[in-house]
Write a protein that holds these residues in place. Structure first.
Motif, PDB file in Angstrom:
ATOM      1  N   VAL A  61       0.832  -1.203   0.000  1.00  0.00           N
ATOM      2  CA  VAL A  61       0.000   0.000   0.000  1.00  0.00           C
ATOM      3  C   VAL A  61       0.864   1.250   0.000  1.00  0.00           C
ATOM      4  CG1 VAL A  61      -1.747   1.330   1.232  1.00  0.00           C
ATOM      5  CG2 VAL A  61      -1.884  -1.185   1.184  1.00  0.00           C
ATOM      6  N   TYR A  98       3.805   4.948  -2.825  1.00  0.00           N
ATOM      7  CA  TYR A  98       2.410   4.516  -2.763  1.00  0.00           C
ATOM      8  C   TYR A  98       2.065   3.635  -3.956  1.00  0.00           C
ATOM      9  CZ  TYR A  98       2.024   8.399   0.528  1.00  0.00           C
ATOM     10  OH  TYR A  98       2.203   9.253   1.587  1.00  0.00           O
ATOM     11  N   VAL A 158      -3.985   4.217  -4.341  1.00  0.00           N
ATOM     12  CA  VAL A 158      -4.193   5.044  -3.142  1.00  0.00           C
ATOM     13  C   VAL A 158      -3.532   6.413  -3.243  1.00  0.00           C
ATOM     14  CG1 VAL A 158      -4.307   2.934  -1.765  1.00  0.00           C
ATOM     15  CG2 VAL A 158      -2.187   4.275  -1.781  1.00  0.00           C
ATOM     16  N   ARG A 175      -4.980   9.858  -1.970  1.00  0.00           N
ATOM     17  CA  ARG A 175      -5.981   9.593  -0.926  1.00  0.00           C
ATOM     18  C   ARG A 175      -5.335   9.188   0.403  1.00  0.00           C
ATOM     19  NH1 ARG A 175      -9.425   5.463  -1.371  1.00  0.00           N
ATOM     20  NH2 ARG A 175      -8.024   4.142  -2.620  1.00  0.00           N
ATOM     21  N   PHE A 176      -4.255   8.448   0.353  1.00  0.00           N
ATOM     22  CA  PHE A 176      -3.574   7.964   1.564  1.00  0.00           C
ATOM     23  C   PHE A 176      -2.261   8.724   1.759  1.00  0.00           C
ATOM     24  CE2 PHE A 176      -5.329   3.300   1.623  1.00  0.00           C
ATOM     25  CZ  PHE A 176      -6.622   3.801   1.507  1.00  0.00           C
ATOM     26  N   MET A 211      -5.919   7.708   5.838  1.00  0.00           N
ATOM     27  CA  MET A 211      -6.684   7.227   4.685  1.00  0.00           C
ATOM     28  C   MET A 211      -7.923   8.104   4.517  1.00  0.00           C
ATOM     29  SD  MET A 211      -6.357   3.101   5.237  1.00  0.00           S
ATOM     30  CE  MET A 211      -7.406   3.095   6.684  1.00  0.00           C
ATOM     31  N   ASP A 232     -11.274  -0.561  -0.628  1.00  0.00           N
ATOM     32  CA  ASP A 232     -10.186  -0.458   0.340  1.00  0.00           C
ATOM     33  C   ASP A 232     -10.391  -1.397   1.531  1.00  0.00           C
ATOM     34  OD1 ASP A 232     -10.230   3.066  -0.247  1.00  0.00           O
ATOM     35  OD2 ASP A 232      -8.738   1.631  -0.989  1.00  0.00           O
TER      36      ASP A 232
END
Length: 124
Positions: A48, A59, A63, A66-67, A82, A89
Motif C-alpha cells: 500500500v 504509494y 491510493v 488519498r492515503f 486514509m 479499500d
C-alpha cells in the motif's frame, strides 16, 4: 527484534477517513523503512505505502492522492492517513518493518517484521 502493534481500524462509510497507527518496540526504529500492506481473504498480501528512514514516501497507484504515510521517530510510530475511502479499500491492513522494505515491497515473504493486522471495512 521489532514488535509492531497496529491500531485505528474500523468501519467507515465510503468517502470517510481513518487513521491507522503502528507502534514499534525497540530502540532501532530509526534504522528501518516502514510500510503498510493489505490483504483480503484468499488473496495475496499487497503493498500500500512505505516510508524510508529519510522520509521518502511511496504509494501503490490506487491510493495515491488519498492515503498519506508518515512516521514519528520520537514516538516509534508510523501512521497511515486514509481519506476518501472506497469499498474496495476493505481489507486487513498490516504494518511492516525492514531495513530493505522499499526494495522488498513486492516480495512480502522477505520482509522481516509484521504486525498482527487491523481490519478496515468501508461500507457503500
Amino acid at each position: 527484534q521489532v514488535q509492531l502493534v497496529e491500531s485505528g481500524g474500523g468501519l467507515v462509510q465510503a468517502g470517510g477517513s481513518l487513521r491507522l497507527s503502528c507502534a514499534a518496540s525497540g530502540r532501532t526504529f530509526n534504522s528501518y523503512a516502514m510500510g503498510w500492506f493489505r490483504q483480503a481473504p484468499g488473496k495475496e498480501r499487497e503493498f500500500v505505502a512505505a516510508i524510508s528512514r529519510i522520509q521518502s514516501t511511496y504509494y501503490t497507484d490506487s491510493v495515491k492522492g488519498r492515503f498519506t504515510i508518515s512516521r514519528d521517530n520520537a514516538k516509534n510510530t508510523v501512521y497511515l492517513q486514509m481519506n476518501s475511502l472506497k469499498p474496495e479499500d476493505t481489507d486487513v491492513y498490516y504494518c511492516a518493518a525492514d531495513t530493505f522494505l522499499i526494495t522488498r515491497a513486492t516480495s512480502v515473504g522477505a520482509i522481516a517484521y509484521w504486525g498482527q493486522g487491523t481490519q478496515v471495512t468501508v461500507s457503500s
